[in-house]
Design a protein around this motif. Structure first.
Motif, PDB file in Angstrom:
ATOM      1  N   THR A  83     -14.772 -25.016   8.122  1.00 19.78           N
ATOM      2  CA  THR A  83     -15.164 -25.799   6.946  1.00 19.78           C
ATOM      3  C   THR A  83     -16.530 -26.449   7.125  1.00 19.78           C
ATOM      4  OG1 THR A  83     -13.983 -27.753   7.766  1.00 19.78           O
ATOM      5  CG2 THR A  83     -12.776 -26.273   6.282  1.00 19.78           C
ATOM      6  N   SER A  84     -16.985 -26.576   8.360  1.00 18.84           N
ATOM      7  CA  SER A  84     -18.297 -27.177   8.613  1.00 18.84           C
ATOM      8  C   SER A  84     -19.429 -26.147   8.600  1.00 18.84           C
ATOM      9  CB  SER A  84     -18.293 -27.899   9.958  1.00 18.84           C
ATOM     10  OG  SER A  84     -18.055 -26.994  11.031  1.00 18.84           O
ATOM     11  N   TYR A  85     -19.086 -24.891   8.372  1.00 23.67           N
ATOM     12  CA  TYR A  85     -20.120 -23.855   8.337  1.00 23.67           C
ATOM     13  C   TYR A  85     -20.974 -24.076   7.091  1.00 23.67           C
ATOM     14  CZ  TYR A  85     -22.175 -19.301   9.353  1.00 23.67           C
ATOM     15  OH  TYR A  85     -23.046 -18.290   9.686  1.00 23.67           O
ATOM     16  N   ALA A  86     -22.274 -24.295   7.274  1.00 26.21           N
ATOM     17  CA  ALA A  86     -23.106 -24.781   6.180  1.00 26.21           C
ATOM     18  C   ALA A  86     -23.744 -23.688   5.323  1.00 26.21           C
ATOM     19  CB  ALA A  86     -24.209 -25.685   6.743  1.00 26.21           C
ATOM     20  N   ALA A  87     -23.682 -22.444   5.756  1.00 25.18           N
ATOM     21  CA  ALA A  87     -24.398 -21.369   5.075  1.00 25.18           C
ATOM     22  C   ALA A  87     -23.458 -20.529   4.218  1.00 25.18           C
ATOM     23  CB  ALA A  87     -25.100 -20.495   6.110  1.00 25.18           C
ATOM     24  N   PRO A  88     -24.020 -19.694   3.343  1.00 20.26           N
ATOM     25  CA  PRO A  88     -23.182 -18.805   2.523  1.00 20.26           C
ATOM     26  C   PRO A  88     -22.336 -17.852   3.373  1.00 20.26           C
ATOM     27  CG  PRO A  88     -25.399 -18.914   1.618  1.00 20.26           C
ATOM     28  CD  PRO A  88     -25.451 -19.603   2.949  1.00 20.26           C
ATOM     29  N   GLU A 108     -24.546 -15.411   5.622  1.00 26.43           N
ATOM     30  CA  GLU A 108     -24.728 -15.554   7.063  1.00 26.43           C
ATOM     31  C   GLU A 108     -23.462 -15.291   7.863  1.00 26.43           C
ATOM     32  OE1 GLU A 108     -26.969 -18.909   8.413  1.00 26.43           O
ATOM     33  OE2 GLU A 108     -28.339 -18.843   6.694  1.00 26.43           O
ATOM     34  N   ALA A 114     -20.051 -20.462  -1.160  1.00 24.74           N
ATOM     35  CA  ALA A 114     -21.319 -21.152  -0.940  1.00 24.74           C
ATOM     36  C   ALA A 114     -21.458 -21.638   0.495  1.00 24.74           C
ATOM     37  CB  ALA A 114     -21.453 -22.324  -1.911  1.00 24.74           C
ATOM     38  N   SER A 115     -20.335 -21.985   1.100  1.00 27.32           N
ATOM     39  CA  SER A 115     -20.321 -22.471   2.480  1.00 27.32           C
ATOM     40  C   SER A 115     -18.873 -22.528   2.954  1.00 27.32           C
ATOM     41  CB  SER A 115     -20.948 -23.862   2.584  1.00 27.32           C
ATOM     42  OG  SER A 115     -20.119 -24.828   1.950  1.00 27.32           O
ATOM     43  N   GLY A 116     -18.684 -22.964   4.191  1.00 24.56           N
ATOM     44  CA  GLY A 116     -17.337 -23.086   4.720  1.00 24.56           C
ATOM     45  C   GLY A 116     -16.494 -24.130   4.009  1.00 24.56           C
ATOM     46  N   SER A 117     -17.127 -25.031   3.281  1.00 23.58           N
ATOM     47  CA  SER A 117     -16.353 -26.050   2.566  1.00 23.58           C
ATOM     48  C   SER A 117     -15.463 -25.436   1.485  1.00 23.58           C
ATOM     49  CB  SER A 117     -17.295 -27.083   1.932  1.00 23.58           C
ATOM     50  OG  SER A 117     -18.138 -26.479   0.968  1.00 23.58           O
TER      51      SER A 117
END
Length: 247
Positions: A92-97, A133, A72-75
């Motif tokens: 981990t701060s990457y917010a996009a899929p 992304e 879902a994201s970098g988290s």
């Protein structure tokens, strides 16, 4: 996946999702052969990944395979295979899929570049469907001796290192820094999959990991979809729609 994910040569190759346990076993057997293992390559992440088969209709055999791990994201990146070997805290701060592309293998006797083109068409469909992304993964160099890749590693270090914002940090027990003095810096020894990434604006970690278990050296590889040149994106979608080759 449907019939429209095919390479050239009279639509010889079809890419489809695994549909049974026997399909998955066939992919694992091909992986084992491609990596030079004594048996099938079975990995714990197989249970949570989407597996794809590249079928050769002319020879009636499996031409290649790969697996996809959508995040879902970098988290969620700690779930990835790559996170076992690289400190990916920056991502981990990457917010996009995102999607990890892994275990990409081609039959050891196959040499047709349309196999890779067909794979990229299917990957493009996955990216579009999931609004992905970033693609990432470990791309491998055969063997654990860095000497044959001195020029390739120097060329990667000079022009293709990760942006500082996303750069992985070494965490594996055995690593080899990219770069150094090399008068013969060249991408000639770079594997085809990694050359594809680089041609679309991809980047790599500043070090390679020595993986004796798989008999490979690998580098973390990332590709932000927005960085792909428009002309290349058009070619990828032309293959997806059955209208041409990806590269």
């Amino acid at each position: 996946m449907t019939d429209r994910f095919k390479g050239g040569q009279a639509r010889r190759y079809i890419v489809r999702a695994v549909a049974s346990a026997s399909d998955l076993r066939a992919a694992q057997a091909l992986r084992g052969a491609a990596f030079g293992l004594r048996g099938p390559d079975v990995d714990p992440l197989d249970d949570i990944c989407e597996h794809m088969l590249i079928e050769d209709r002319r020879l009636n055999r499996l031409a290649g395979c790969f697996r996809l791990l959508p995040l879902a994201s970098g988290s969620d990146i700690a779930r990835s295979y790559s996170a076992q070997f690289y400190d990916l805290s920056a991502l981990t701060s990457y917010a996009a899929p995102m999607t990890e592309l892994g275990r990409f293998c081609i039959h050891p006797t196959a040499r047709d570049p349309d196999i890779l083109r067909a794979a990229w068409a299917a990957i493009t469909a996955h990216v579009d469907a999931g609004r992905v992304e970033m693609l990432f993964g470990c791309t491998s160099f055969r063997g654990v001796d860095p000497a044959p890749y001195e020029g390739a590693f120097a060329a990667l270090a000079r022009a293709h290192l990760a942006p500082r914002a996303w750069a992985p940090v070494a965490r594996a027990a055995q690593t080899i820094p990219l770069g150094g003095r090399c008068a013969r810096a060249s991408l000639a020894a770079v594997p085809p999959l990694l050359r594809s990434y680089l041609g679309m604006g991809g980047w790599v970690s500043d070090h390679a990991v020595v993986d004796p278990a798989m008999n490979t050296l690998h580098v973390f590889t990332g590709l932000e979809i927005a960085a792909i040149p428009p002309a290349r994106q058009r070619l990828l979608r032309a293959t997806l729609d059955g209208g041409g080759a990806a590269r």
